[in-house]
Design an enzyme around this catalytic site. Structure first.
Site, mmCIF file in Angstrom:
data_model
loop_
_atom_site.group_PDB
_atom_site.id
_atom_site.type_symbol
_atom_site.label_atom_id
_atom_site.label_comp_id
_atom_site.label_asym_id
_atom_site.label_seq_id
_atom_site.Cartn_x
_atom_site.Cartn_y
_atom_site.Cartn_z
ATOM 1 N N GLU A 87 1.452 4.732 -4.383
ATOM 2 C CA GLU A 87 0.782 3.558 -3.791
ATOM 3 C C GLU A 87 1.662 2.345 -4.021
ATOM 4 O O GLU A 87 2.268 2.194 -5.079
ATOM 5 C CB GLU A 87 -0.583 3.259 -4.450
ATOM 6 C CG GLU A 87 -1.704 4.177 -4.064
ATOM 7 C CD GLU A 87 -3.017 3.818 -4.757
ATOM 8 O OE1 GLU A 87 -3.249 2.611 -5.039
ATOM 9 O OE2 GLU A 87 -3.805 4.732 -5.032
ATOM 10 N N GLU B 233 -4.973 6.885 -11.223
ATOM 11 C CA GLU B 233 -5.092 5.727 -12.123
ATOM 12 C C GLU B 233 -6.155 5.950 -13.198
ATOM 13 O O GLU B 233 -7.134 5.203 -13.289
ATOM 14 C CB GLU B 233 -5.401 4.454 -11.323
ATOM 15 C CG GLU B 233 -4.333 4.114 -10.289
ATOM 16 C CD GLU B 233 -4.547 2.757 -9.607
ATOM 17 O OE1 GLU B 233 -5.628 2.162 -9.770
ATOM 18 O OE2 GLU B 233 -3.630 2.311 -8.907
#
Length: 461
Positions: free
Chosen positions: A364, A166
């Protein structure tokens, strides 16, 4: 209906070194920005709980990896902490860290759990932040050296590498919205950090491929599809702009080798373009990823601006669109996030149609719930049926995308065991396995962990 997944599908979960290892000041590890920020501003952390001990994986990794096997994992992603492996950010490699990561990797392979290794999970070594973080050329080069060191030490056994998790989060949280250290609010510096991170990523990809190792390298991006309130052209434009900032700013350069021209235009108009050398763009162009990890939690819903921002306010992406709360949306009340399963399908189809059907996996997905102990049953484990339903409903949409040709290779839940989180400490629990902080980090598999074993043994449900 039976939902069957492709052969050799990756079933597992994801975590990070700083959120699970603990042992923050042990065996030569030096502070990251989190240790330092906690030291100077403990009040910014939920209940004043800092990153020192987290989930004790440093000491309990053997037990944890055995539980991965028990819960049906065939793969697991974690990260190597730069501040543990090369404590000063550059220079000497810490032999204690090499021993620890070797032990973890070897134990995973022994238990039949494929290690997926990420190199950066928001955890800038303090010494590197002091040199300017990813605004600094010196730090970019130090990161590449760290990455190369990892490839050489562990690349004989680790076949799946990820440069960043991220990468947009440190940009947004650290340089725009005052949510993470260094608490800078400055769009131009945020753009510089984003560019520096992209360049560091591309240079690490180049270094990995130069070593001719038998594996793949990618990046983990949190993709949040931007849905317009309506089909009105102004709403559609707002959604397009949000997509440029929050998805395509990293997705395009890592997969296509170039930044979206519309985004470059927005930055140029406002004099926010980062400083760079012409050869930087060549490096980014030539070093795209082999595989993409996709983190998906919630959609982004937007509409056209209703009021213009104050002319003297620091520029934010939201100066170009407004967030929109869709009526009757389904919510996870603990996290304040919308649950919208179809987005996982929309992401997959977008990658299929607009990004060359790049190989990807869901790296995720998950739901954090507060006060889970109220779901403890008479046998002493947590009946988290809501988590099972959450996973199933997302997998149904993922299954549909795969059936329609999306190139998805796996699904990892966030996370394996309850862990510390950056701002929320242990408020919301996400794991297949409960970690009881009051009982010496005792591990107990939840209902979802038992269900996951059945799911993975049947490769579907």
């Amino acid at each position: 209906m039976k939902y069957q997944f492709p052969e050799n599908f990756w079933w597992g979960s994801a975590a990070s070194g700083p959120q699970t290892e603990g042992a923050a000041d042990v065996d030569g590890r030096k502070p990251s920005i989190w240790d330092y920020w906690y030291e100077i501003e403990p009040g910014r952390f939920f209940n004043g709980v800092g990153p020192k001990n987290t989930s004790n994986f440093y000491y309990q990794y053997k037990e944890d990896i055995a539980l991965m096997k028990e819960t049906g994992h065939n793969s697991f992603r974690t990260s190597i902490q730069w501040s543990r492996l090369i404590p000063d950010g550059i220079g000497e490699v810490n032999p204690k860290a090499v021993e620890f990561y070797n032990n973890v990797i070897d134990e995973m392979l022994k238990q039949g759990v494929e290690p997926f290794m990420n190199l950066y999970h928001f955890d800038m070594p303090l010494s590197m932040q002091e040199k300017g973080g990813f605004e600094s050329r010196e730090v970019i080069e130090a990161y590449v050296t760290f990455a190369e060191t990892c490839f050489k030490l562990f690349g004989d056994r680790v076949k799946y590498w990820f440069t960043f998790n991220e990468p947009i989060v440190p940009v947004e949280a650290g340089y725009l919205y005052d949510m993470h250290y260094p608490n800078v609010v400055d769009f131009k510096r945020a753009a510089q950090v984003a560019f520096g991170t992209t360049l560091a990523h591309a240079k690490a990809v180049k270094a990995y491929h130069a070593l001719n190792l038998d594996g793949k390298i990618g990046i983990i991006l949190n993709l949040t599809p931007s849905y317009p309130r309506s089909q009105n052209p102004a709403d559609l434009r707002a959604a397009h702009i949000a997509d440029l900032f929050f998805n395509r700013s990293f997705l395009d350069p890592v997969t296509r080798g170039e930044f979206p021209s519309d985004l470059v235009e927005i930055l140029r108009e406002r004099d926010f373009l980062p400083n760079y050398e012409p050869e930087d763009l060549e490096i980014i162009k030539e070093n795209t990823v082999d595989i993409l990890g996709v983190n998906y939690y919630q959609p982004r819903r937007v509409k056209a601006k209703e009021n213009m921002p104050h002319p003297d306010a620091p520029f934010m992406p939201e100066h170009l669109f407004d967030n929109y709360e869709m009526p009757f949306r389904k919510m996870n009340p603990y996290r304040g996030w919308e649950i919208y399963e179809q987005a996982i399908y929309d992401i997959a189809i977008n990658l299929r149609d607009n990004y060359g059907n790049i190989p990807f996996f869901i790296s995720e997905n998950g739901m954090g719930v507060e006060g889970e102990e109220r779901y403890r049953n008479s046998d002493g484990f947590i009946e988290d049926t809501y988590r099972i339903e959450f996973i199933e409903s997302h997998l149904k949409w993922l299954h549909k995308a795969i059936a329609e040709g999306a190139n998805c290779h796996g699904y990892h839940l966030w996370t394996f065991m309850d862990c510390w989180s950056w701002a929320n400490a242990y408020k919301n629990r996400y794991g297949f396995v409960e970690v009881n902080l009051d009982e010496n980090y005792k591990r107990t598999v939840k209902a979802s962990g038992k269900w996951f074993k059945t799911l993975t043994s049947q490769n579907g449900f």
